[in-house]
Design an enzyme around this catalytic site. Structure first.
Site, PDB file in Angstrom:
ATOM      1  N   CYS A  36       0.897  -1.043   0.070  1.00 40.47           N
ATOM      2  CA  CYS A  36       0.059  -0.068   0.078  1.00 40.47           C
ATOM      3  C   CYS A  36       0.919   1.310  -0.119  1.00 40.47           C
ATOM      4  CB  CYS A  36      -1.006  -0.105   1.052  1.00 40.47           C
ATOM      5  SG  CYS A  36      -2.187   0.869   0.642  1.00 40.47           S
ATOM      6  N   HIS A  78      -3.252  -5.412   1.987  1.00 40.23           N
ATOM      7  CA  HIS A  78      -2.576  -5.335   3.415  1.00 40.23           C
ATOM      8  C   HIS A  78      -2.364  -6.780   3.576  1.00 40.23           C
ATOM      9  CE1 HIS A  78      -2.064  -1.334   4.881  1.00 40.23           C
ATOM     10  NE2 HIS A  78      -2.981  -0.950   3.943  1.00 40.23           N
ATOM     11  N   GLU A 134      -0.517  -8.374   5.566  1.00 47.01           N
ATOM     12  CA  GLU A 134      -0.050  -8.524   6.952  1.00 47.01           C
ATOM     13  C   GLU A 134      -1.298  -8.539   7.890  1.00 47.01           C
ATOM     14  OE1 GLU A 134       0.069  -5.959   5.197  1.00 47.01           O
ATOM     15  OE2 GLU A 134      -0.560  -4.201   6.343  1.00 47.01           O
TER      16      GLU A 134
END
Ligand code: GLN
Length: 190
Positions: A78, A171, A173
């Protein structure tokens, strides 16, 4: 075990460190140029790319990060992807210029500001769809030479492998799936 730095100036660096550790790496936070020594790769997390640029200047990290990225693998998510792209639109903004990529910031507009979706038809092996968490995401408008699109959303690339580097506009993660972090770890030490 590979050692991966996570740029820890701003944004969701802690979630990346956790994902890297679960994927089999040692994660270390990077806030100073010296901390780039001895790491095998670097993650530039999501957050706010303009704030990260200011902090990079404040900590004299801009040039060291660029030099690191010319030699070793970097994974940008991002805001991290925005910082790695050669060209940034909406508005135009300085970048580390590590990838032949054009990105437009905040390009999904208000209705699609943030959302969780499933990406089917990705090129990360035959497993299930990839969950993708988008938060005020950019849209990749151009992928230059050397970029392999691994997944798209609404026709736009969202996960692109550049051989040495990897970028996602979402994202990974924030999802339990470790396949994207594992893909990055495969680049280390090559
Ligand atoms: N909108 C942010 C930017 O332009 C990126 C958002 C994110 O990293 N989740 O920098």
């Amino acid at each position: 075990m590979p050692v991966v730095g996570v740029l820890a100036l701003q944004g969701d660096f802690e979630a990346h460190a956790g994902a890297l550790q679960r994927a089999g790496a040692r994660a270390v936070e990077v806030r100073k140029a010296e901390e780039l020594e001895g790491i095998d790769g670097l993650v530039i997390p999501g957050g706010e790319s303009t704030s990260m640029l200011k902090l990079m200047d404040y900590y004299n990290l801009f040039e060291p990060l660029r030099e690191f990225g010319l030699k070793k693998p970097v994974f940008g998510t991002c805001a991290g992807a925005i910082l790695m792209a050669a060209e940034v639109l909406n508005p135009s903004q300085r970048s580390l210029d590590l990838l032949d990529l054009t990105v437009e910031r905040n390009a999904y507009g208000r209705q699609l500001d943030s959302r969780v979706t499933e990406l089917t038809g990705h090129a990360l092996g035959g497993g299930p769809a990839l969950e993708a968490v988008f938060i005020r995401a950019p849209i990749i408008r151009r992928v230059g030479d050397g970029g392999q699109v691994l997944a798209s959303y609404q026709g736009d690339p969202v996960l692109v492998d550049f051989g040495q580097h990897l970028v996602a506009t979402f994202h990974p993660e924030l999802s339990a799936d470790l396949r994207i972090h594992q893909r990055f770890l495969e680049k280390l030490g090559n």
